[in-house]
Structure formats: structure tokens, C-alpha cells
Motif scaffolding. Structure first.
Motif, PDB file in Angstrom:
ATOM      1  N   UNK A   1       0.851  -1.202   0.000  1.00  0.00           N
ATOM      2  CA  UNK A   1       0.000   0.000   0.000  1.00  0.00           C
ATOM      3  C   UNK A   1       0.883   1.248   0.000  1.00  0.00           C
ATOM      4  N   UNK A   2       1.245   1.769   1.161  1.00  0.00           N
ATOM      5  CA  UNK A   2       2.164   2.907   1.218  1.00  0.00           C
ATOM      6  C   UNK A   2       1.589   4.248   0.840  1.00  0.00           C
ATOM      7  N   UNK A   3       0.273   4.322   0.572  1.00  0.00           N
ATOM      8  CA  UNK A   3      -0.294   5.564   0.048  1.00  0.00           C
ATOM      9  C   UNK A   3      -0.271   6.702   1.063  1.00  0.00           C
ATOM     10  N   UNK A   4      -0.168   6.373   2.359  1.00  0.00           N
ATOM     11  CA  UNK A   4      -0.111   7.432   3.362  1.00  0.00           C
ATOM     12  C   UNK A   4       1.249   8.121   3.393  1.00  0.00           C
ATOM     13  N   UNK A   5       2.145   7.756   2.481  1.00  0.00           N
ATOM     14  CA  UNK A   5       3.392   8.505   2.309  1.00  0.00           C
ATOM     15  C   UNK A   5       3.066   9.947   1.941  1.00  0.00           C
ATOM     16  N   UNK A   6       1.854  10.167   1.425  1.00  0.00           N
ATOM     17  CA  UNK A   6       1.438  11.529   1.076  1.00  0.00           C
ATOM     18  C   UNK A   6       1.353  12.432   2.309  1.00  0.00           C
ATOM     19  N   UNK A   7       1.304  11.836   3.505  1.00  0.00           N
ATOM     20  CA  UNK A   7       1.340  12.658   4.720  1.00  0.00           C
ATOM     21  C   UNK A   7       2.650  13.436   4.823  1.00  0.00           C
ATOM     22  N   UNK A   8       3.660  12.977   4.099  1.00  0.00           N
ATOM     23  CA  UNK A   8       4.974  13.621   4.115  1.00  0.00           C
ATOM     24  C   UNK A   8       5.218  14.424   2.834  1.00  0.00           C
ATOM     25  N   UNK A   9       4.126  14.735   2.129  1.00  0.00           N
ATOM     26  CA  UNK A   9       4.208  15.523   0.894  1.00  0.00           C
ATOM     27  C   UNK A   9       3.265  16.722   1.003  1.00  0.00           C
ATOM     28  N   UNK A  10       3.760  17.890   0.695  1.00  0.00           N
ATOM     29  CA  UNK A  10       2.939  19.097   0.700  1.00  0.00           C
ATOM     30  C   UNK A  10       2.689  19.529  -0.735  1.00  0.00           C
ATOM     31  N   UNK A  11       1.421  19.571  -1.121  1.00  0.00           N
ATOM     32  CA  UNK A  11       1.052  20.015  -2.468  1.00  0.00           C
ATOM     33  C   UNK A  11       0.634  21.479  -2.383  1.00  0.00           C
ATOM     34  N   UNK A  12       1.260  22.316  -3.188  1.00  0.00           N
ATOM     35  CA  UNK A  12       1.005  23.750  -3.143  1.00  0.00           C
ATOM     36  C   UNK A  12      -0.109  24.146  -4.111  1.00  0.00           C
ATOM     37  N   UNK A  13      -0.608  25.354  -3.969  1.00  0.00           N
ATOM     38  CA  UNK A  13      -1.731  25.815  -4.794  1.00  0.00           C
ATOM     39  C   UNK A  13      -1.407  25.814  -6.274  1.00  0.00           C
TER      40      UNK A  13
ATOM     41  N   UNK B   1       0.203  23.607  -7.814  1.00  0.00           N
ATOM     42  CA  UNK B   1       0.341  22.244  -8.287  1.00  0.00           C
ATOM     43  C   UNK B   1       1.697  21.621  -8.020  1.00  0.00           C
ATOM     44  N   UNK B   2       2.672  22.420  -7.622  1.00  0.00           N
ATOM     45  CA  UNK B   2       3.974  21.857  -7.287  1.00  0.00           C
ATOM     46  C   UNK B   2       3.897  21.176  -5.924  1.00  0.00           C
ATOM     47  N   UNK B   3       4.886  20.364  -5.620  1.00  0.00           N
ATOM     48  CA  UNK B   3       4.877  19.617  -4.370  1.00  0.00           C
ATOM     49  C   UNK B   3       6.250  19.645  -3.721  1.00  0.00           C
ATOM     50  N   UNK B   4       6.247  19.640  -2.411  1.00  0.00           N
ATOM     51  CA  UNK B   4       7.480  19.552  -1.638  1.00  0.00           C
ATOM     52  C   UNK B   4       7.471  18.248  -0.861  1.00  0.00           C
TER      53      UNK B   4
ATOM     54  N   UNK C   1       2.761   8.963  -8.896  1.00  0.00           N
ATOM     55  CA  UNK C   1       3.371   8.638 -10.192  1.00  0.00           C
ATOM     56  C   UNK C   1       4.024   9.873 -10.787  1.00  0.00           C
ATOM     57  N   UNK C   2       3.327  11.005 -10.778  1.00  0.00           N
ATOM     58  CA  UNK C   2       3.871  12.226 -11.374  1.00  0.00           C
ATOM     59  C   UNK C   2       5.113  12.715 -10.634  1.00  0.00           C
ATOM     60  N   UNK C   3       5.197  12.398  -9.349  1.00  0.00           N
ATOM     61  CA  UNK C   3       6.360  12.812  -8.566  1.00  0.00           C
ATOM     62  C   UNK C   3       7.542  11.855  -8.718  1.00  0.00           C
ATOM     63  N   UNK C   4       7.330  10.752  -9.422  1.00  0.00           N
ATOM     64  CA  UNK C   4       8.446   9.865  -9.706  1.00  0.00           C
ATOM     65  C   UNK C   4       8.604   8.678  -8.788  1.00  0.00           C
TER      66      UNK C   4
END
Length: 356
Positions: free
Chosen positions: A225-237, A239-242, A282-285
Motif C-alpha cells: 500500500x504505502x499511500x499514506x506517504x502523502x502525509x509527508x508531501x505538501x502540495x502547493x496551490x 500544483x507543485x509539491x514539496x 506517479x507524477x512525482x516519480x
């Protein structure tokens, strides 16, 4: 991508539970043979619907309760062989050319089978299923230790004993809450000492911290699964992400995520297909593999997961080839076998789809 193309596309699945994919008719027949009288219905179609509806609770714990019925009828050598053979047939019919199917041997000992006998029966069933499928599919198994029991070290030893005989690796599964993977550190250390592969369910019901523990403390090669890795990703207004340090580590080291979209909707890890984090990841690699998790309980197949991704994100053959190649590259198979599957089966299969 049309349905006919989806069905023809060669597929690989790394995250598929044996006890979550039985045919409803088989459950009913085995229940009669076993004297098991707790099924909610003996109508195959209605039973299939019951499993899906029971799992649509938004709770991982409630989702896992449905497995009491399937495990109850998988307690003899004959039943295990039948279920495994039918699993291979069903996957092959759906265009799956490589599968790693996982199960917990400790859950199939109620009628006196030893752990070794359980593994031997399942392996025999898969070899029969491969034969019935005419060699169109290769199946390997992952032996699962349950997070809430104390037998993981024993199952790790069993994995090492049976590798190269159909067993490809080890897994930890079950309810995440209150059962962190590090509780089973002895099992993972045993596997490492014997150079044996393992994956860990993490980042499903519990957040990114469970992924951190699975990767950094336990040394998981893949994340279930691993989808909650997004808790460690910030998506900005814009569309970019940190990415936080954990997310960056997982991405940059190519640690595969065994993503199971339909299952994630059922357990509350995602709201719907359109907002499922698979596309962001996927888009983040990130290295993404697409999976079924539990075909009966989730009412799904690999082709249905493909179709959901087409509808949600407009994915075409190129993306599905990407997912499939990533799955085979991430498989717990020797490198020459992975290369053969990619070069002789996956790439030619998608090339044929593009030619029409």
C-alpha cells in the motif's frame, strides 16, 4: 484504452491475498464439505455481493473481518490446493503473466496441518493452476506473518526453508493500529541474515510514520500500500509539491509501492478514484505498482483496476506498461527471470496493443 485492450494487456500483480480471492461458488462448496454453517448465504452471486458490501465500511479492521469465512474453508490440503489452482487460473484468464500471491500459513492449521504441509499444498495448487493455464502465468508465493500474533519469526524461518520451491519472500499483514512492524524485528533480521526478500504492509491505516518504521527500522524492500506517504508531501496551490525527507528517501531510492486503489477506498485510505494519490505519486516519480489486494473482497481484478485508472486519470497503454514493468522489476525473482518476462512477454505484449 478500450476494455478489449485492457483484457489483452499483460499484467503483473505483487499484492494479492490468496484468502481474499476465492470464487464464491468454491467457498460454498468447501463450506459444505467442511461442515461450516456460518456463511451469510449459499447463493454464489449473493455471497460475492455480501463480501464486497461487508468490506465497504471505510475501516481496515471491519474489512479484515470478512476473511474469517474464507480461512474457515481453507483448512485441508485438498482445499488449499483447489483454491491455489483456481487463483492461478483466474489471474491468467485476466491477462496476468506474473503474480506473487500471499497468505498466512498459521491461519490454515485448524485441522491439524503443519506449516510445511500448508506451504506444500499451496505450492502444489499453484503448479497445477499454471499447468491448467497452459504456462501463460508464473506464480510465486509470499508467506505472511500476522501483526497481532507472535509467530512471525517462525514464519520467517519457514520462508527461508521453502524459498526456491515456489516461495519468493515474506510479508507482514493484519491490522496496523497498535501493531507496528518493529514488533516483528526478529523476523526481519532472520530474513536479512539469510538474504531473503520481504515486504511490509504500511501506510494504509497508519500514516507516514509506519512507512518510516517499515523502511528505516525493518529494512523493507517494498511497501504494501504505502499511500499514506502523502502525509509527508505538501502540495502547493500552483500544483507543485514539496517532499519531506521520508518521501524523498522512498522516491529517490526507488522503493516500490504496492498500490491497491479499490482496497484503499474500502478501508478509508482514499476517498475516491479521482482523488486517489496514485496519480500524484506517479507524477512525482515514485515507483508505482498497481495491484488487486483482495479480488473477492474488493470485487476487483487487475483489468478492473486498469479500467478505474483509465476513467479517473485517462491512463493509456504507456502508463500501464510502465506499471507492469515496474512490478516485474520489483518482483522477488532472480534478475534473469525478470528480464525474460519484460523482454519476451511484457514489452512485446504492449507493442502488439499499440499496433492494434
Amino acid at each position: 484504452m478500450h476494455l478489449s485492450d485492457i483484457l489483452r494487456a499483460p499484467k503483473a500483480v505483487l499484492h494479492d491475498h490468496l484468502d481474499g480471492g476465492l470464487r464464491p461458488a468454491t467457498i460454498i462448496e468447501l463450506a459444505r464439505e467442511h461442515g461450516y454453517d456460518k456463511l451469510p448465504t449459499e447463493d454464489p452471486a449473493a455471497l460475492g455481493v455480501w463480501f464486497r458490501e461487508a468490506a465497504d465500511s471505510g475501516s481496515l479492521e471491519r474489512y479484515l473481518e470478512t476473511f474469517a469465512h474464507t480461512c474457515a474453508v481453507m483448512q485441508t490440503r485438498e482445499a488449499l490446493e483447489r483454491v491455489a489452482a483456481e487463483c492461478a487460473e483466474d489471474l491468467a484468464e485476466d491477462g496476468v503473466v506474473y503474480a506473487e500471491v500471499r497468505y498466512a500459513p498459521e491461519q490454515h492449521q485448524e485441522r491439524g496441518l503443519t506449516l510445511d504441509e500448508v506451504v506444500e499444498a499451496v505450492n502444489a495448487g499453484f503448479r497445477e493452476g499454471e499447468r491448467r493455464a497452459g504456462g501463460r502465468i508464473t506464480v510465486r508465493t509470499l508467506l505472511t506473518g500476522m501483526r497481532h500474533t507472535d509467530r512471525s519469526a517462525e514464519i520467517a524461518e519457514l520462508t527461508v526453508a521453502h524459498r526456491d520451491r515456489g516461495v519468493a519472500g515474506f510479508d507482514i499483514a493484519g491490522g496496523e493500529i497498535g501493531n507496528p512492524p518493529a514488533r516483528h524485528l526478529a523476523a526481519f533480521q532472520h530474513l536479512k541474515r539469510h538474504n531473503c526478500h520481504f515486504t511490509i504492509h504500511a501506510g494504509e491505516a497508519v500514516g507516514a510514520e509506519s512507512v518510516h518504521e517499515a523502511v528505516q527500522v525493518c529494512g523493507a524492500e517494498r511497501i504494501g500500500h504505502g499511500v499514506r506517504i502523502t502525509d509527508d508531501i505538501t502540495v502547493h496551490e500552483d500544483g507543485t509539491a514539496t517532499l519531506g525527507h521520508l518521501a524523498a528517501y522512498v522516491r529517490d531510492n526507488g522503493i516500490p509501492l504496492e498500490v491497491c486503489p479499490t482496497s484503499n477506498l474500502q478501508t478509508g485510505a482514499a476517498k475516491d478514484y479521482a482523488t486517489h494519490p496514485i496519480d500524484l505519486l506517479r507524477r512525482l516519480g515514485f515507483r508505482i505498482t498497481l495491484n488487486t489486494d483482495n479480488r473477492l473482497v474488493s470485487g476487483t481484478t487487475m483489468s478492473r483496476e486498469f479500467a478505474h485508472m483509465v476513467e479517473a486519470f485517462g491512463y493509456g497503454a504507456e502508463v500501464f506498461e510502465e506499471f507492469t514493468v515496474a512490478a516485474v522489476e520489483s518482483a522477488f525473482l532472480p534478475l534473469p527471470e525478470r528480464r525474460r518476462l519484460i523482454d519476451e512477454v511484457i514489452r512485446p505484449g504492449y507493442a502488439a496493443l499499440r499496433r492494434g
